[in-house]
Scaffold this motif. Structure first.
Motif, PDB file in Angstrom:
ATOM      1  N   ALA A  99       0.829  -1.215   0.000  1.00 29.39           N
ATOM      2  CA  ALA A  99       0.000   0.000   0.000  1.00 29.39           C
ATOM      3  C   ALA A  99       0.862   1.264   0.000  1.00 29.39           C
ATOM      4  CB  ALA A  99      -0.936  -0.007   1.201  1.00 29.39           C
ATOM      5  N   SER A 100       1.967   1.241   0.721  1.00 29.92           N
ATOM      6  CA  SER A 100       2.793   2.450   0.804  1.00 29.92           C
ATOM      7  C   SER A 100       3.859   2.535  -0.280  1.00 29.92           C
ATOM      8  CB  SER A 100       3.446   2.556   2.182  1.00 29.92           C
ATOM      9  OG  SER A 100       4.430   1.558   2.355  1.00 29.92           O
ATOM     10  N   MET A 101       4.368   1.399  -0.753  1.00 30.14           N
ATOM     11  CA  MET A 101       5.497   1.402  -1.698  1.00 30.14           C
ATOM     12  C   MET A 101       5.127   0.848  -3.081  1.00 30.14           C
ATOM     13  SD  MET A 101       8.382   2.081   0.414  1.00 30.14           S
ATOM     14  CE  MET A 101       9.598   1.659  -0.747  1.00 30.14           C
ATOM     15  N   GLY A 102       3.957   0.208  -3.173  1.00 29.90           N
ATOM     16  CA  GLY A 102       3.558  -0.381  -4.440  1.00 29.90           C
ATOM     17  C   GLY A 102       4.113  -1.777  -4.659  1.00 29.90           C
ATOM     18  N   GLN A 103       4.866  -2.283  -3.682  1.00 29.33           N
ATOM     19  CA  GLN A 103       5.479  -3.614  -3.795  1.00 29.33           C
ATOM     20  C   GLN A 103       6.014  -4.036  -2.432  1.00 29.33           C
ATOM     21  OE1 GLN A 103       9.204  -3.639  -5.898  1.00 29.33           O
ATOM     22  NE2 GLN A 103       9.679  -1.565  -5.239  1.00 29.33           N
ATOM     23  N   VAL A 104       6.413  -5.293  -2.348  1.00 29.36           N
ATOM     24  CA  VAL A 104       7.128  -5.786  -1.177  1.00 29.36           C
ATOM     25  C   VAL A 104       8.606  -5.787  -1.544  1.00 29.36           C
ATOM     26  CG1 VAL A 104       7.491  -7.718   0.396  1.00 29.36           C
ATOM     27  CG2 VAL A 104       5.183  -7.207  -0.446  1.00 29.36           C
ATOM     28  N   MET A 105       9.376  -4.995  -0.845  1.00 29.47           N
ATOM     29  CA  MET A 105      10.802  -4.882  -1.141  1.00 29.47           C
ATOM     30  C   MET A 105      11.548  -6.128  -0.673  1.00 29.47           C
ATOM     31  SD  MET A 105      11.481  -0.904  -0.148  1.00 29.47           S
ATOM     32  CE  MET A 105      13.231  -1.054  -0.482  1.00 29.47           C
ATOM     33  N   ARG A 148      17.376   7.775  -3.113  1.00 33.72           N
ATOM     34  CA  ARG A 148      16.060   8.129  -3.655  1.00 33.72           C
ATOM     35  C   ARG A 148      15.204   8.817  -2.595  1.00 33.72           C
ATOM     36  NH1 ARG A 148      13.345   6.269  -8.220  1.00 33.72           N
ATOM     37  NH2 ARG A 148      15.467   6.545  -8.961  1.00 33.72           N
ATOM     38  N   ALA A 149      15.176   8.269  -1.385  1.00 37.95           N
ATOM     39  CA  ALA A 149      14.340   8.846  -0.324  1.00 37.95           C
ATOM     40  C   ALA A 149      14.816  10.247   0.064  1.00 37.95           C
ATOM     41  CB  ALA A 149      14.353   7.927   0.901  1.00 37.95           C
ATOM     42  N   LEU A 150      16.124  10.404   0.201  1.00 37.86           N
ATOM     43  CA  LEU A 150      16.674  11.696   0.598  1.00 37.86           C
ATOM     44  C   LEU A 150      16.550  12.717  -0.524  1.00 37.86           C
ATOM     45  CD1 LEU A 150      17.945  12.925   3.087  1.00 37.86           C
ATOM     46  CD2 LEU A 150      20.178  12.154   2.263  1.00 37.86           C
ATOM     47  N   SER A 151      16.709  12.276  -1.767  1.00 41.53           N
ATOM     48  CA  SER A 151      16.549  13.188  -2.911  1.00 41.53           C
ATOM     49  C   SER A 151      15.159  13.789  -2.960  1.00 41.53           C
ATOM     50  CB  SER A 151      16.833  12.455  -4.227  1.00 41.53           C
ATOM     51  OG  SER A 151      18.191  12.129  -4.337  1.00 41.53           O
ATOM     52  N   SER A 152      14.172  13.011  -2.579  1.00 47.34           N
ATOM     53  CA  SER A 152      12.801  13.537  -2.589  1.00 47.34           C
ATOM     54  C   SER A 152      12.591  14.592  -1.504  1.00 47.34           C
ATOM     55  CB  SER A 152      11.785  12.404  -2.436  1.00 47.34           C
ATOM     56  OG  SER A 152      11.788  11.898  -1.108  1.00 47.34           O
ATOM     57  N   MET A 153      13.471  14.619  -0.510  1.00 49.67           N
ATOM     58  CA  MET A 153      13.342  15.598   0.574  1.00 49.67           C
ATOM     59  C   MET A 153      14.198  16.843   0.344  1.00 49.67           C
ATOM     60  SD  MET A 153      13.313  13.212   3.977  1.00 49.67           S
ATOM     61  CE  MET A 153      12.515  14.400   5.055  1.00 49.67           C
ATOM     62  N   ILE A 154      15.440  16.664  -0.129  1.00 54.35           N
ATOM     63  CA  ILE A 154      16.347  17.813  -0.232  1.00 54.35           C
ATOM     64  C   ILE A 154      16.846  18.079  -1.649  1.00 54.35           C
ATOM     65  CG2 ILE A 154      17.101  17.613   2.167  1.00 54.35           C
ATOM     66  CD1 ILE A 154      19.759  16.403   1.131  1.00 54.35           C
ATOM     67  N   GLY A 155      16.512  17.204  -2.582  1.00 54.78           N
ATOM     68  CA  GLY A 155      16.944  17.369  -3.963  1.00 54.78           C
ATOM     69  C   GLY A 155      18.085  16.427  -4.321  1.00 54.78           C
ATOM     70  N   ARG A 156      18.128  16.074  -5.581  1.00 54.63           N
ATOM     71  CA  ARG A 156      19.114  15.116  -6.087  1.00 54.63           C
ATOM     72  C   ARG A 156      20.537  15.644  -5.958  1.00 54.63           C
ATOM     73  NH1 ARG A 156      21.398  13.813 -11.051  1.00 54.63           N
ATOM     74  NH2 ARG A 156      21.607  11.583 -11.477  1.00 54.63           N
ATOM     75  N   GLU A 182      15.805  -2.969  -5.898  1.00 55.76           N
ATOM     76  CA  GLU A 182      14.773  -2.954  -6.926  1.00 55.76           C
ATOM     77  C   GLU A 182      15.104  -1.885  -7.967  1.00 55.76           C
ATOM     78  OE1 GLU A 182      13.236  -4.854  -3.304  1.00 55.76           O
ATOM     79  OE2 GLU A 182      14.326  -2.989  -3.637  1.00 55.76           O
ATOM     80  N   ALA A 183      14.747  -2.153  -9.203  1.00 59.11           N
ATOM     81  CA  ALA A 183      15.108  -1.287 -10.328  1.00 59.11           C
ATOM     82  C   ALA A 183      14.640   0.155 -10.142  1.00 59.11           C
ATOM     83  CB  ALA A 183      14.548  -1.857 -11.628  1.00 59.11           C
ATOM     84  N   GLU A 184      13.483   0.358  -9.548  1.00 58.22           N
ATOM     85  CA  GLU A 184      12.965   1.726  -9.424  1.00 58.22           C
ATOM     86  C   GLU A 184      13.763   2.588  -8.446  1.00 58.22           C
ATOM     87  OE1 GLU A 184      10.329  -1.023  -7.032  1.00 58.22           O
ATOM     88  OE2 GLU A 184      11.120  -0.997  -9.040  1.00 58.22           O
ATOM     89  N   PHE A 185      14.643   1.980  -7.661  1.00 54.53           N
ATOM     90  CA  PHE A 185      15.500   2.759  -6.773  1.00 54.53           C
ATOM     91  C   PHE A 185      16.831   3.125  -7.423  1.00 54.53           C
ATOM     92  CE2 PHE A 185      12.704   0.610  -3.735  1.00 54.53           C
ATOM     93  CZ  PHE A 185      12.214   1.721  -3.076  1.00 54.53           C
ATOM     94  N   LEU A 186      17.097   2.584  -8.590  1.00 52.08           N
ATOM     95  CA  LEU A 186      18.339   2.887  -9.293  1.00 52.08           C
ATOM     96  C   LEU A 186      18.204   4.194 -10.058  1.00 52.08           C
ATOM     97  CD1 LEU A 186      19.146  -0.680 -10.659  1.00 52.08           C
ATOM     98  CD2 LEU A 186      20.164   0.460  -8.670  1.00 52.08           C
TER      99      LEU A 186
END
Length: 192
Positions: A24-30, A86-94, A173-177
């Motif tokens: 529900a939160s991530m769209g998958q089971v990591m 990925r998580a930190l980029s969404s908070m402070i930028g890439r 997972e590929a979407e984190f690359l």
């Protein structure tokens, strides 16, 4: 993954509920979550501990993620470096997150954050070398003992988690690359 785990479609009970919440939160089971299912008696307590450390973190989610990202670099853990980039980029930028990865001391962070991350780095490299002087430096920039304990918990927990992920062969997972192959290579600080 090197070990047999409970697949999402085969999960039941508490593990199924945990997997459903992650879907529900991530769209998958990591894989990072699934790899704990080889020990069904541990997966829920591990997830609960992660949430308790992160959700009650005295320095906020941003600092928790900064600590986790820096600790992952020095474990070293490619899996956690990619995920927390990925998580930190969404908070402070890439670009800002890349600067933290390359040299947090010169990434535009506050003096307090730099000391916090230096402590997290020390924990990840060799916690046995930490002295009272290191703790005094943290107090001198305004950290309370609760803050210091939280920094130590976040960095130590990341060390534990990252080492386990590598030990059982969890792969990112590929979407984190990152889309840029040079950045992907740079973040591959451990297993390629």
């Amino acid at each position: 993954m090197y070990i047999k785990t409970i697949e999402p479609d085969d999960a039941s009970g508490e593990i199924a509920a945990l997997y459903d919440a992650e879907r529900a939160s991530m769209g998958q089971v990591m894989e990072a979550t699934q790899c704990w299912s080889a020990r069904p008696d541990i997966i829920v307590p591990i997830e609960n501990l992660l949430h308790q450390i992160r959700d009650e973190f005295s320095l906020g989610l941003l600092n928790f993620r900064l600590i986790t990202f820096v600790a992952a670099r020095f474990v070293p853990s490619s899996y956690c470096s990619h995920v927390y980039f990925r998580a930190l980029s969404s908070m402070i930028g890439r670009d800002e997150t890349l600067a933290v990865h390359r040299d947090y001391r010169n990434a535009g962070l506050s003096e307090q954050q730099v000391e916090m991350l230096a402590y997290a780095e020390q924990i990840s490299r060799d916690a046995s070398k930490i002295t009272e002087t290191d703790i005094k430096r943290l107090r001198d920039v305004g950290f309370s003992d609760l803050n210091i304990a939280d920094i130590a918990l976040a960095a130590s927990f990341r060390n534990f988690m990252s080492r386990y992920f590598d030990a059982v062969g969890a792969t990112v997972e590929a979407e984190f690359l990152d889309a840029d192959p040079e950045i992907r290579q740079e973040l591959a600080v451990g297993r390629k």
